[in-house]
Design a protein around this motif. Sequence first.
Motif, PDB file in Angstrom:
ATOM      1  N   UNK A   1       0.816  -1.220   0.000  1.00 28.67           N
ATOM      2  CA  UNK A   1       0.000   0.000   0.000  1.00 28.67           C
ATOM      3  C   UNK A   1       0.842   1.259   0.000  1.00 28.67           C
ATOM      4  N   UNK A   2       2.012   1.189   0.631  1.00 26.48           N
ATOM      5  CA  UNK A   2       2.840   2.391   0.796  1.00 26.48           C
ATOM      6  C   UNK A   2       3.676   2.724  -0.436  1.00 26.48           C
ATOM      7  N   UNK A   3       3.830   1.778  -1.359  1.00 23.34           N
ATOM      8  CA  UNK A   3       4.637   2.020  -2.557  1.00 23.34           C
ATOM      9  C   UNK A   3       3.874   2.964  -3.490  1.00 23.34           C
ATOM     10  N   UNK A   4       4.418   4.160  -3.684  1.00 22.49           N
ATOM     11  CA  UNK A   4       3.745   5.188  -4.486  1.00 22.49           C
ATOM     12  C   UNK A   4       4.725   5.796  -5.475  1.00 22.49           C
ATOM     13  N   UNK A   5       4.206   6.213  -6.633  1.00 25.70           N
ATOM     14  CA  UNK A   5       5.092   6.781  -7.653  1.00 25.70           C
ATOM     15  C   UNK A   5       5.755   8.065  -7.167  1.00 25.70           C
ATOM     16  N   UNK A   6       6.924   8.295  -7.704  1.00 23.92           N
ATOM     17  CA  UNK A   6       7.656   9.517  -7.386  1.00 23.92           C
ATOM     18  C   UNK A   6       6.784  10.734  -7.711  1.00 23.92           C
ATOM     19  N   UNK A   7       6.695  11.639  -6.752  1.00 23.71           N
ATOM     20  CA  UNK A   7       5.949  12.877  -6.955  1.00 23.71           C
ATOM     21  C   UNK A   7       4.476  12.801  -6.634  1.00 23.71           C
ATOM     22  N   UNK A   8       3.969  11.629  -6.285  1.00 22.88           N
ATOM     23  CA  UNK A   8       2.542  11.506  -5.992  1.00 22.88           C
ATOM     24  C   UNK A   8       2.235  12.074  -4.603  1.00 22.88           C
ATOM     25  N   UNK A   9       1.146  12.814  -4.481  1.00 22.11           N
ATOM     26  CA  UNK A   9       0.708  13.379  -3.216  1.00 22.11           C
ATOM     27  C   UNK A   9      -0.498  12.602  -2.690  1.00 22.11           C
ATOM     28  N   UNK A  10      -0.391  12.121  -1.476  1.00 19.90           N
ATOM     29  CA  UNK A  10      -1.468  11.353  -0.877  1.00 19.90           C
ATOM     30  C   UNK A  10      -2.713  12.205  -0.657  1.00 19.90           C
ATOM     31  N   UNK A  11      -3.856  11.570  -0.810  1.00 17.60           N
ATOM     32  CA  UNK A  11      -5.125  12.245  -0.530  1.00 17.60           C
ATOM     33  C   UNK A  11      -5.299  12.384   0.975  1.00 17.60           C
ATOM     34  N   UNK A  12      -5.789  13.533   1.412  1.00 16.24           N
ATOM     35  CA  UNK A  12      -6.033  13.760   2.838  1.00 16.24           C
ATOM     36  C   UNK A  12      -7.328  14.539   3.010  1.00 16.24           C
ATOM     37  N   UNK A  13      -8.106  14.130   4.008  1.00 16.95           N
ATOM     38  CA  UNK A  13      -9.337  14.857   4.347  1.00 16.95           C
ATOM     39  C   UNK A  13      -9.148  15.719   5.586  1.00 16.95           C
ATOM     40  N   UNK A  14      -7.939  15.753   6.115  1.00 19.27           N
ATOM     41  CA  UNK A  14      -7.678  16.536   7.321  1.00 19.27           C
ATOM     42  C   UNK A  14      -8.010  18.004   7.067  1.00 19.27           C
ATOM     43  N   UNK A  15      -8.731  18.591   7.998  1.00 19.43           N
ATOM     44  CA  UNK A  15      -9.081  20.000   7.891  1.00 19.43           C
ATOM     45  C   UNK A  15     -10.316  20.280   7.062  1.00 19.43           C
ATOM     46  N   UNK A  16     -10.850  19.277   6.370  1.00 18.74           N
ATOM     47  CA  UNK A  16     -12.053  19.510   5.575  1.00 18.74           C
ATOM     48  C   UNK A  16     -13.297  19.461   6.459  1.00 18.74           C
ATOM     49  N   UNK A  17     -14.300  20.196   6.076  1.00 17.41           N
ATOM     50  CA  UNK A  17     -15.577  20.168   6.779  1.00 17.41           C
ATOM     51  C   UNK A  17     -16.389  18.978   6.285  1.00 17.41           C
ATOM     52  N   UNK A  18     -16.862  18.177   7.210  1.00 15.99           N
ATOM     53  CA  UNK A  18     -17.672  17.012   6.840  1.00 15.99           C
ATOM     54  C   UNK A  18     -19.080  17.455   6.471  1.00 15.99           C
ATOM     55  N   UNK A  19     -19.569  16.977   5.342  1.00 16.81           N
ATOM     56  CA  UNK A  19     -20.931  17.295   4.924  1.00 16.81           C
ATOM     57  C   UNK A  19     -21.898  16.315   5.594  1.00 16.81           C
ATOM     58  N   UNK A  20     -23.012  16.799   6.118  1.00 12.31           N
ATOM     59  CA  UNK A  20     -23.948  15.896   6.807  1.00 12.31           C
ATOM     60  C   UNK A  20     -24.599  14.922   5.832  1.00 12.31           C
TER      61      UNK A  20
END
Length: 648
Positions: free
Chosen positions: A152-171
Amino acid sequence: MRRLLITALLAAAFAANADTTSAGHSYSPPEAFTASSTGNLLTFTAPEGDATITVVDLAGARDAADAVAQAWQLVDPGFKRTLRLATPRPARNGWVDQQVFDYETSPNEKLTLQAIVRRSSTGDGKAWSVLLLQAADATLEKRGAPIGKFFASLRPQGYQRESFAGRTARPLTPERVEQLKAFVADGMKQLGVPGVGLSFISDRQVVWAGGLGVRELGKPAPVDADTLFMAASNTKAMTTALLARAVDAGKLRWDQPAAEAYPGFRLADADVTKSVQIRHLVCACTGMPRQDLDWIFADGKAPARTTFDQLATMKPTSKFGEVFQYSNLMVGAGGFIAAAALKPGKEVGAAYDEAMQELLFGPLGMKNTTFDYAKVMRGNHAMPHGDAVDGSTRRASMDLNYTILPARPAGAVWTSPNDFSRFVLMELNKGRTPEGRPLIGEANWAERYKPQVMVGEDITYGMGLIVDTQYGITVASHGGDMLGFHSNMIWLPEYGIGVTILTNSDAGVLLRGPLQRKLLEVVFDGRPEADDRLKVSIANHQAELAKFRERLTLPVPAAAAKALAARYASPELGHVKVSRQAGKLRFQFDHWNSEVALRQNEDGTQSYMTIDPGVAGIEFVRDDKADQPTLVLRDSQHEYRFVAVKPS
């Protein structure tokens, strides 16, 4: 702002410290494996020495098959294994054109051979990476968590992981609930799942609970919010809630030796027995392996003490705390020990049933949740289904599902969408009931979430709970699997959002992961991946079923049937009676049975495969070299020999 800053710092630290392949792709190495590299080859070897993963970076290839051929030529020029199946995987984590190549091996080899090929979507888009896995089955099962983490951790050079940190959750508004229901309904239709129970929670309130489809194929009764399904291993989280109540009451301590709390607890390894504390019974971290055949072939009417009898014969296969290994019997013991502490003097099975009702189900308002199968069968309940050998969905027998009863704290609970959601509300309320009344002290509620062992990249196992932080937020969950029943509960502790799903078909297991992903997409506007994940899973499932059927011979030829004795016995698993009924060869075990088909193996040996819905794929290898007629049954780390019984 502070959360965003922390997330950015963690991402920067990861980028700075990550290991890289020859092509610059980042990864986290599998723990305890030894690394070596030569040119564009990077190899990891397990401590046991019988499992390797080799990463081959390629500048280009015509397609996935060409990339795999190039990789084997570099690693093992003489590789000539038969390809069993090549199946796609959805684009993810910066990789596209992903495929998995599985190779035929004979059961006596106890070996897995696999190639995973991926093309990078970054850079010039022409580079491929191939992961070649060559592993003894026992080591693969033991080391599955670190291997999975690495993949799972093997990622292409330059790829940015998706993150939901700081986002507002929609109800979960009615419109979003309908979107999620439609997603499940479409998957059900394609997979042939007869019925699903669902509940959705938003702002710590149930916004919808109900059902889709029917309780039993061919019958009109619909699934509704009170239809009972087996929740299987979701029982584990409920059991750890009972343990927390026992700790709250001063009847147990998390760090108390299990054998001190309950002198009847012991394992075949005396040192490990001494090391096991109450928390370790439910942590999947003691090194005790998944030795499920011992209870699957046992008597479901046996008393609860048989769980302790079975554990007394079992040994760990990895070091204490080293890797994630899932033991149902250990959790069974944990629930019974809690019950013995809370209800002293009672038979532990009855004590557990009573304690769960009085201290958990009753206070939570889980009115129909029970371990009483007879009561379930008299009321509103779903029936199990599985894949028949012709690919259709068929009703499955309930017989095997009774075998978990002697270890029921690990997986025998029946619950409904209404009731299941009330348990998740308790988790979201930090140990309080849905109405806000105290149930579990917050300290002991929280103890259950603390990491006990690594399951995957940014995923840990607590006490009967999985905690996933891979997207920068906390997702808590657990799944459950018994014959014909598959379920999941998912909640976002920081946002008061949750989902439960209960299904009455083995194909229903394929809905769980995509539903969790769909929930995150709906709530956080995540990258649209869930639909493709489900589509690919369904296609792969159908391909696997077709390949399974292709290798079988039905009816079993007369010569292969004649080579069998009439009866066999195993000291661990009981008896097998072989019979022909209406031209079909059947294996009758002590507590359940199945029709079998013949399979010809690569090494010339022959296997008899169970094919009844729900139990398909249990393989008995005929050992023609044994002194007496013998059938060999294996799981990844154990072998059981059924030897012919002479007629009396």
